[in-house]
Design a protein around this motif. Structure first.
Motif, PDB file in Angstrom:
ATOM      1  N   SER A 136     118.894 -45.588 -21.288  1.00 53.50           N
ATOM      2  CA  SER A 136     117.621 -45.596 -20.575  1.00 53.50           C
ATOM      3  C   SER A 136     117.003 -44.205 -20.515  1.00 53.50           C
ATOM      4  O   SER A 136     115.789 -44.054 -20.701  1.00 53.50           O
ATOM      5  CB  SER A 136     117.824 -46.143 -19.167  1.00 53.50           C
ATOM      6  OG  SER A 136     116.616 -46.181 -18.472  1.00 53.50           O
ATOM      7  N   GLU A 168     113.366 -43.057 -22.024  1.00 54.41           N
ATOM      8  CA  GLU A 168     112.359 -42.384 -21.207  1.00 54.41           C
ATOM      9  C   GLU A 168     112.015 -40.997 -21.758  1.00 54.41           C
ATOM     10  O   GLU A 168     110.858 -40.586 -21.728  1.00 54.41           O
ATOM     11  CB  GLU A 168     112.828 -42.283 -19.756  1.00 54.41           C
ATOM     12  CG  GLU A 168     112.943 -43.614 -19.047  1.00 54.41           C
ATOM     13  CD  GLU A 168     111.623 -44.337 -18.915  1.00 54.41           C
ATOM     14  OE1 GLU A 168     110.594 -43.700 -18.657  1.00 54.41           O
ATOM     15  OE2 GLU A 168     111.627 -45.574 -19.067  1.00 54.41           O
ATOM     16  N   GLN A 174     109.724 -41.456 -24.669  1.00 51.69           N
ATOM     17  CA  GLN A 174     108.384 -41.770 -24.191  1.00 51.69           C
ATOM     18  C   GLN A 174     107.664 -40.510 -23.721  1.00 51.69           C
ATOM     19  O   GLN A 174     106.473 -40.340 -23.967  1.00 51.69           O
ATOM     20  CB  GLN A 174     108.436 -42.774 -23.034  1.00 51.69           C
ATOM     21  CG  GLN A 174     108.745 -44.171 -23.446  1.00 51.69           C
ATOM     22  CD  GLN A 174     108.762 -45.126 -22.268  1.00 51.69           C
ATOM     23  OE1 GLN A 174     108.741 -44.706 -21.115  1.00 51.69           O
ATOM     24  NE2 GLN A 174     108.799 -46.413 -22.557  1.00 51.69           N
ATOM     25  N   PHE A 209     106.857 -41.798 -18.354  1.00 56.15           N
ATOM     26  CA  PHE A 209     108.210 -41.491 -17.895  1.00 56.15           C
ATOM     27  C   PHE A 209     108.296 -41.877 -16.428  1.00 56.15           C
ATOM     28  O   PHE A 209     107.538 -41.377 -15.597  1.00 56.15           O
ATOM     29  CB  PHE A 209     108.490 -39.999 -18.069  1.00 56.15           C
ATOM     30  CG  PHE A 209     109.854 -39.599 -17.597  1.00 56.15           C
ATOM     31  CD1 PHE A 209     110.920 -39.634 -18.472  1.00 56.15           C
ATOM     32  CD2 PHE A 209     110.061 -39.191 -16.298  1.00 56.15           C
ATOM     33  CE1 PHE A 209     112.185 -39.259 -18.053  1.00 56.15           C
ATOM     34  CE2 PHE A 209     111.323 -38.818 -15.861  1.00 56.15           C
ATOM     35  CZ  PHE A 209     112.385 -38.856 -16.743  1.00 56.15           C
ATOM     36  N   GLN A 210     109.215 -42.785 -16.087  1.00 54.46           N
ATOM     37  CA  GLN A 210     109.369 -43.211 -14.704  1.00 54.46           C
ATOM     38  C   GLN A 210     110.846 -43.230 -14.333  1.00 54.46           C
ATOM     39  O   GLN A 210     111.667 -43.821 -15.041  1.00 54.46           O
ATOM     40  CB  GLN A 210     108.778 -44.591 -14.486  1.00 54.46           C
ATOM     41  CG  GLN A 210     107.282 -44.632 -14.642  1.00 54.46           C
ATOM     42  CD  GLN A 210     106.725 -46.015 -14.387  1.00 54.46           C
ATOM     43  OE1 GLN A 210     107.446 -46.991 -14.338  1.00 54.46           O
ATOM     44  NE2 GLN A 210     105.414 -46.073 -14.216  1.00 54.46           N
ATOM     45  N   ASP A 255     112.318 -46.758 -13.793  1.00 50.52           N
ATOM     46  CA  ASP A 255     112.790 -47.462 -14.982  1.00 50.52           C
ATOM     47  C   ASP A 255     114.257 -47.128 -15.266  1.00 50.52           C
ATOM     48  O   ASP A 255     115.035 -48.010 -15.630  1.00 50.52           O
ATOM     49  CB  ASP A 255     111.950 -47.091 -16.210  1.00 50.52           C
ATOM     50  CG  ASP A 255     110.587 -47.745 -16.212  1.00 50.52           C
ATOM     51  OD1 ASP A 255     110.378 -48.672 -15.408  1.00 50.52           O
ATOM     52  OD2 ASP A 255     109.744 -47.316 -17.008  1.00 50.52           O
TER      53      ASP A 255
END
Length: 80
Positions: free
Chosen positions: A36, A40, A43, A51-52, A55
């Motif tokens: 993950s 990210e 991204q 970008f979170q 997430d």
């Protein structure tokens, strides 16, 4: 996305990881977290999506759920 991903990874490398549910939970969470974070970061670097941190958290939890599902299926399979 991470639930089936981590279940398949655990199924593929299950013999190397071990049989204990704590080991499976730890390894599936670790794999989902690394994957993950990689998504990210891509991204962020390629400016595709956003970008979170949420997430990363939700994908890690999903990966752990996938690992637990794998563990449950293997226990039921042994009883049959």
């Amino acid at each position: 996305m991470m639930v089936p991903f981590s279940a398949v990874v655990m199924w593929t490398f299950g013999e190397k990881i071990g049989n204990g549910w704590k080991k499976i939970l730890w390894q599936s969470g670790k794999i989902a977290f690394i994957f993950s974070v990689s998504i990210e970061m891509l991204q962020l670097l390629l400016r595709l999506g956003t970008f979170q941190l949420s997430d990363i958290f939700y994908n890690t939890v999903g990966g752990m759920i996938g690992g637990l599902m794998y563990c449950a299926v293997m226990k039921v399979r042994k009883r049959l």
